[in-house]
Design an enzyme around this catalytic site. Structure first.
Site, PDB file in Angstrom:
ATOM      1  N   ASP A  10       0.847  -1.189   0.000  1.00 34.10           N
ATOM      2  CA  ASP A  10       0.000   0.000   0.000  1.00 34.10           C
ATOM      3  C   ASP A  10       0.886   1.244   0.000  1.00 34.10           C
ATOM      4  O   ASP A  10       1.749   1.399   0.869  1.00 34.10           O
ATOM      5  CB  ASP A  10      -0.885  -0.033   1.261  1.00 34.10           C
ATOM      6  CG  ASP A  10      -1.862   1.120   1.333  1.00 34.10           C
ATOM      7  OD1 ASP A  10      -2.039   1.811   0.316  1.00 34.10           O
ATOM      8  OD2 ASP A  10      -2.443   1.323   2.417  1.00 34.10           O
ATOM      9  N   ASP A 111      -3.571   2.453  -5.618  1.00 35.44           N
ATOM     10  CA  ASP A 111      -2.353   2.496  -4.817  1.00 35.44           C
ATOM     11  C   ASP A 111      -2.164   1.263  -3.931  1.00 35.44           C
ATOM     12  O   ASP A 111      -1.397   1.286  -2.978  1.00 35.44           O
ATOM     13  CB  ASP A 111      -2.334   3.752  -3.947  1.00 35.44           C
ATOM     14  CG  ASP A 111      -3.513   3.816  -2.982  1.00 35.44           C
ATOM     15  OD1 ASP A 111      -4.478   3.053  -3.178  1.00 35.44           O
ATOM     16  OD2 ASP A 111      -3.485   4.634  -2.038  1.00 35.44           O
ATOM     17  N   GLU A 112      -2.841   0.165  -4.255  1.00 30.21           N
ATOM     18  CA  GLU A 112      -2.737  -1.053  -3.450  1.00 30.21           C
ATOM     19  C   GLU A 112      -2.726  -2.286  -4.343  1.00 30.21           C
ATOM     20  O   GLU A 112      -3.464  -2.343  -5.323  1.00 30.21           O
ATOM     21  CB  GLU A 112      -3.928  -1.199  -2.497  1.00 30.21           C
ATOM     22  CG  GLU A 112      -4.127  -0.109  -1.492  1.00 30.21           C
ATOM     23  CD  GLU A 112      -5.410  -0.330  -0.710  1.00 30.21           C
ATOM     24  OE1 GLU A 112      -5.418  -1.192   0.190  1.00 30.21           O
ATOM     25  OE2 GLU A 112      -6.416   0.345  -1.012  1.00 30.21           O
TER      26      GLU A 112
END
Length: 398
Positions: A10, A111-112
């Protein structure tokens, strides 16, 4: 001991981090180290806070609040405008590095990612060392930090990555759940929203450990059977979901948005649906597809998902046609409850280019197809943020 091994990676404060990298390239300050926000208009100081730095958080600035209110809390606040084309570049670069370490990677958001590291101990005998290697490579090559969570399932890996930040590696294995996860506030459990947290606290369930110890039948009286089973299993660290690669040849297309604030009026819902239809139809057209089924999905504050779909008489790739169907579906299935997620899906994809010919020319349809083609061309040349339909703009914020 389970043979499964999952990483959750993350990006720390993604929009702030990515904006910081861009600002540093231009000789600007590192906005991660000063009170700063991303969002709004840095010239007119309007809009809302999309993301905030850790120093800004100390002033009580929260995501989703008006920029004007944030400025009253911190007059020296630095405001950086969002740049989603740049964010997508950073996202692709980050995921490219992650993808080098496992053949099975699932993009969970911009974003993960989840990496399935199961069965790879001969290649990576020390999972913690490998996690540090990934983390350090991303920082060295791309300039921003990530957290890496390690567990035997996706839930535990996700929970671990949310422990102390930034730039950390954490584990959450079965023998660590009692010590590391159960003392946390129940609202910290993944997917436990504010409404569910309030309900659980009404039963004096304040920690994840208390939730784990509460019988399912008791929880069902408050949450319903499905949600009760879901949260009880999560509180005990149980999650059997797989890390799924995205298919090479998409059998369908979908997009969805989760909101920090309740969505309660049809005008806002329709504006969101149009923006989503624009995005998902553009993706489908780029791959030469037309859909014969349109669906909408939405989630209320009780973590209950509802969906509704409709078969079409013939395949289409026209944004306006799909948007109008999505509006009708939402009108038929939404009953006024506050929403936190809205999405559109297109399925039954046809790629043979067949289209039934009508004896009568539909001039409006041809105009809509021409508009779609023009918008696609502009975005291909100048980026997805180069043009936006006026109807998708929130006119309540100037």
């Amino acid at each position: 001991m389970s043979d499964r091994l999952i990483f959750h990676i993350d990006v720390n404060s993604a929009f702030v981090s990515w904006s910081a990298v861009e600002q540093l390239k231009k000789g600007g300050p590192d906005i991660r180290l000063i009170p700063s926000i991303v969002g709004g208009d840095p010239n007119s100081r309007t809009g809302i806070v999309a993301a905030k730095s850790i120093p800004a958080k100390k002033y009580g600035i929260v995501t989703g609040e008006p920029v004007g209110m944030a400025l009253r809390k911190c007059p020296e606040l630095v405001i950086v405008h969002s740049d989603f084309d740049w964010y997508r570049q950073c996202s692709r670069a980050f995921k490219s590095i992650c993808g080098e370490y496992s053949p099975t990677m699932q993009s969970f958001s911009i974003d993960e990612v989840f990496l399935d590291m199961s069965g790879m101990r001969l290649i990576y005998p020390d999972p913690i060392r490998t996690a540090h290697e990934i983390k350090d490579r991303i920082y060295k090559e791309l300039g921003f930090t990530v957290n890496v969570g390690i567990g035997e399932n996706k839930l535990c890996a996700k929970m671990a990555s949310d422990f102390e930040k930034p730039n950390k590696v954490h584990t959450l294995f079965p023998d660590e759940i009692k010590e590391k996860m159960w003392p946390l506030p129940v609202g910290d459990l993944f997917s436990c929203g504010k409404s569910t947290t309030v309900k659980l606290k009404s039963l004096n369930i304040k920690t994840i450990g208390q939730l784990a110890a509460t019988p399912v039948d008791q929880l069902a009286l408050l949450l319903g059977e499905r949600a009760a089973n879901h949260f009880h299993q999560y509180a005990n660290g149980i999650d059997d979901s797989l890390v799924l690669d995205e298919p090479e040849d998409a059998k369908g297309y979908s997009t969805e948005n989760t909101f920090n604030e309740d969505v309660v009026d049809i005008e806002t819902i329709n504006r969101i649906l149009l923006g989503e239809a624009d995005v998902v139809c553009s993706r489908m057209r780029a791959e030469g597809g037309k859909c014969s089924c349109v669906g909408v999905t939405f989630r209320n504050l009780d973590f209950v998902n509802k969906s509704h779909q409709r078969k079409l008489p013939e395949p289409t790739d026209v944004t306006d046609v799909i948007y109008k169907i999505a509006k009708d579906l939402m009108k038929e299935s939404w009953h006024g409850e506050a929403l936190r997620l809205i999405g559109i899906s297109l399925s039954d994809i046809d790629r043979d280019g067949f289209e039934q010919i009508s004896l009568f020319v539909d001039e409006d349809k041809e105009k809509r197809k021409l508009l779609d083609s023009t918008l696609d061309s502009i975005r291909d040349r100048f980026g997805t943020g180069a043009v936006q339909r006026a109807s998708t703009i929130d006119k309540t914020r100037r």
